[in-house]
Enzyme design. Structure first.
Site, short mmCIF file in Angstrom:
data_model
loop_
_atom_site.label_atom_id
_atom_site.label_comp_id
_atom_site.label_asym_id
_atom_site.label_seq_id
_atom_site.Cartn_x
_atom_site.Cartn_y
_atom_site.Cartn_z
N PRO A 16 0.81 -1.15 -0.04
CA PRO A 16 -0.01 0.20 -0.06
C PRO A 16 0.96 1.31 -0.02
CG PRO A 16 0.10 -1.04 2.27
CD PRO A 16 0.94 -1.81 1.25
N CYS A 99 3.47 3.50 8.87
CA CYS A 99 3.90 4.74 8.07
C CYS A 99 4.32 5.74 8.97
CB CYS A 99 2.48 5.15 7.73
SG CYS A 99 2.62 6.85 6.37
N LYS A 138 0.56 -4.45 9.75
CA LYS A 138 1.75 -3.92 8.60
C LYS A 138 2.62 -3.09 9.69
CE LYS A 138 3.71 -2.76 4.15
NZ LYS A 138 4.61 -1.58 4.83
N ASN A 210 8.93 -6.93 3.72
CA ASN A 210 8.92 -5.77 2.97
C ASN A 210 10.15 -4.88 3.16
OD1 ASN A 210 6.93 -2.60 3.15
ND2 ASN A 210 7.80 -3.49 1.27
N GLY A 211 10.49 -3.85 2.27
CA GLY A 211 11.41 -3.16 2.37
C GLY A 211 12.79 -3.22 1.38
N GLY A 232 7.08 -2.59 -3.31
CA GLY A 232 6.54 -1.37 -3.26
C GLY A 232 6.89 -0.57 -4.33
#
Length: 335
Positions: A16, A99, A138, A210-211, A232
Site C-alpha cells: 500500500p 507509516c 503491517k 517488505n523493504g 512497493g
C-alpha cells in the site's frame, strides 16, 4: 478463472502506497499479475466513518484479491469502519502500524503506534470482532531508539495474543524524530535477519517481508525464510516486473502479459471510466509511466502519458498513441 485464495496470493503482494495505489493503479497491476495480493492506499477509519463511504471503498471486482489498509487508533472507530466496509467484500483488513509521515503521527496512527502495542492489540481485537475476514498488521521492526530485539518481540507477541492473522514487516526502523518520510524509506538500515528471526520464533503465524526489495531475484531469495514478500516502489516505478510474478511465484504456465495487451486493456478501462464515472484520463495514465522503461521510444511514451493526457478533451486514444511511440522503433529495427 478461479479466484486465487488469499493464502496463496500473499506469496507476493504490492505494498500500500499513499497517493499511488488507488483503484486505477490496482487495475493496471491486475493486468500484469492475476494472483498477487493488492492493497488499497491507507484509508483512515475517520474518513470512512465520517466521509463518503462509496468514494473511499468502492473498487472494481477484477482487483481481487484485495486488502483494505486502515489507519487509526480508536478501536471503536476502526470497528465501525470495518462494518461499513463489509458489503464491499475485501479479502483482508490490514492495520497500518508502519507509516512514518508527520500527518499520520499527528493523528496517532501509523509507526508511532509501535510504542503502544497494548493499544494496537486492543484495536486488532475490536477489528476482529467486527468481521469474519482476516485482520492483519503491517509494521516496522521498531522506531527511534527502541531495541529491535526486545521491542519487536513484545509488539509481535501482543499481536499474536490479540489474534492477528498475519504480520507484514518492513525490515527498517522508522525514525520519527529527525528523518522525513522519504528519508525513512532509505536511510534506516535494512535488517532482514531480524525479520527472519521473528518469523522463525512465531511460526506458524504467516509473516511477510517488505523493504528494499528492488528485483524479483531479491524477492525470490527471501522465500527461503518468509511466507511471502511485498514490493512497493520497485513495482510501481517499473510495473512490467509484475508480468513475471505469476510465473515465478505462483507456477503459472500461461504466457506473461505483453505491453501491447496491457496498453489495450488500459485504453478500454480508461474509456469506460471516462464515460461512466467522468474520470480524467491522466488519473489513469499517471500510473503507467514506467511501463516502457528501457525500450526505445520510452521518453516519448512517458511524455504522451504525462503531458498529452492532461490536455482538454484527452481520451483513451492517448494511451494507444503512447504504445505507438515504442512500437515504431521496434518495428523499424525489425524491418
Amino acid at each position: 478463472m478461479t479466484q486465487t485464495t488469499l493464502e496463496l496470493a500473499r506469496r507476493f503482494s504490492v505494498a500500500p502506497m499513499m497517493d499511488w495505489t488507488d483503484r486505477h493503479c490496482r487495475f493496471l497491476h491486475r493486468q500484469l499479475t492475476r494472483h498477487a495480493l493488492l492493497f488499497t492506499e491507507m484509508v483512515t477509519s475517520a474518513a470512512i466513518v465520517h466521509g463518503d463511504v462509496e468514494r473511499h471503498l468502492w473498487f472494481d471486482r477484477v482487483e481481487q484479491p484485495l486488502a483494505l489498509q486502515l489507519g487509526g487508533s480508536d478501536p471503536a472507530e476502526l470497528a465501525q469502519a470495518i462494518r461499513l466496509a463489509e458489503p464491499f467484500g475485501y479479502s483482508e483488513i490490514n492495520l497500518n502500524v508502519g507509516c512514518p509521515s508527520d500527518r499520520v503521527q499527528s493523528g496517532r496512527f501509523g509507526a508511532c503506534l509501535m510504542a503502544e502495542p497494548e493499544l494496537v492489540a486492543e484495536c486488532v481485537r475490536a477489528m476482529r470482532d467486527a468481521t469474519d475476514r482476516p485482520v492483519t498488521v503491517k509494521c516496522r521492526i521498531g522506531i527511534d531508539d527502541q531495541d529491535t530485539e526486545q521491542s519487536l518481540d513484545r509488539f509481535a507477541d501482543q499481536m499474536v495474543a490479540a489474534g492477528v492473522a498475519a504480520l507484514y514487516v518492513h525490515a527498517r526502523k522508522a525514525w520519527l524524530k529527525g528523518l522525513s518520510p522519504k528519508e525513512n524509506r532509505t536511510i534506516p538500515p535494512l535488517d532482514y535477519d531480524r525479520v527472519h528471526r521473528l518469523r522463525a520464533r512465531l511460526a506458524p503465524l504467516p509473516m511477510f517481508i517488505n523493504g528494499g526489495l528492488e528485483t524479483l531475484e531479491a524477492a525470490e531469495a527471501e522465500m527461503a525464510f518468509m511466507d511471502g514478500v511485498m514490493l512497493g516502489r520497485a513495482a510501481y516505478h517499473n510495473p512490467m516486473i509484475l508480468a513475471e510474478v505469476d510465473h515465478r511465484f505462483f507456477g503459472e504456465s500461461e504466457p506473461s502479459p505483453s505491453l501491447e495487451s496491457v496498453m489495450h486493456a488500459m485504453a478500454n478501462y480508461a474509456e469506460r471510466e471516462q464515460s461512466t464515472r467522468g474520470t480524467r484520463i491522466n488519473n489513469v495514465t499517471r500510473h503507467m509511466l514506467g511501463l516502457a522503461n528501457g525500450l526505445p521510444g520510452a521518453r516519448q511514451f512517458r511524455q504522451i502519458l504525462s503531458v498529452d493526457a492532461c490536455k482538454p478533451g484527452a481520451g483513451p486514444e492517448v494511451i494507444l498513441r503512447a504504445l505507438e511511440a515504442v512500437n515504431r522503433p521496434r518495428l523499424a529495427a525489425a524491418s
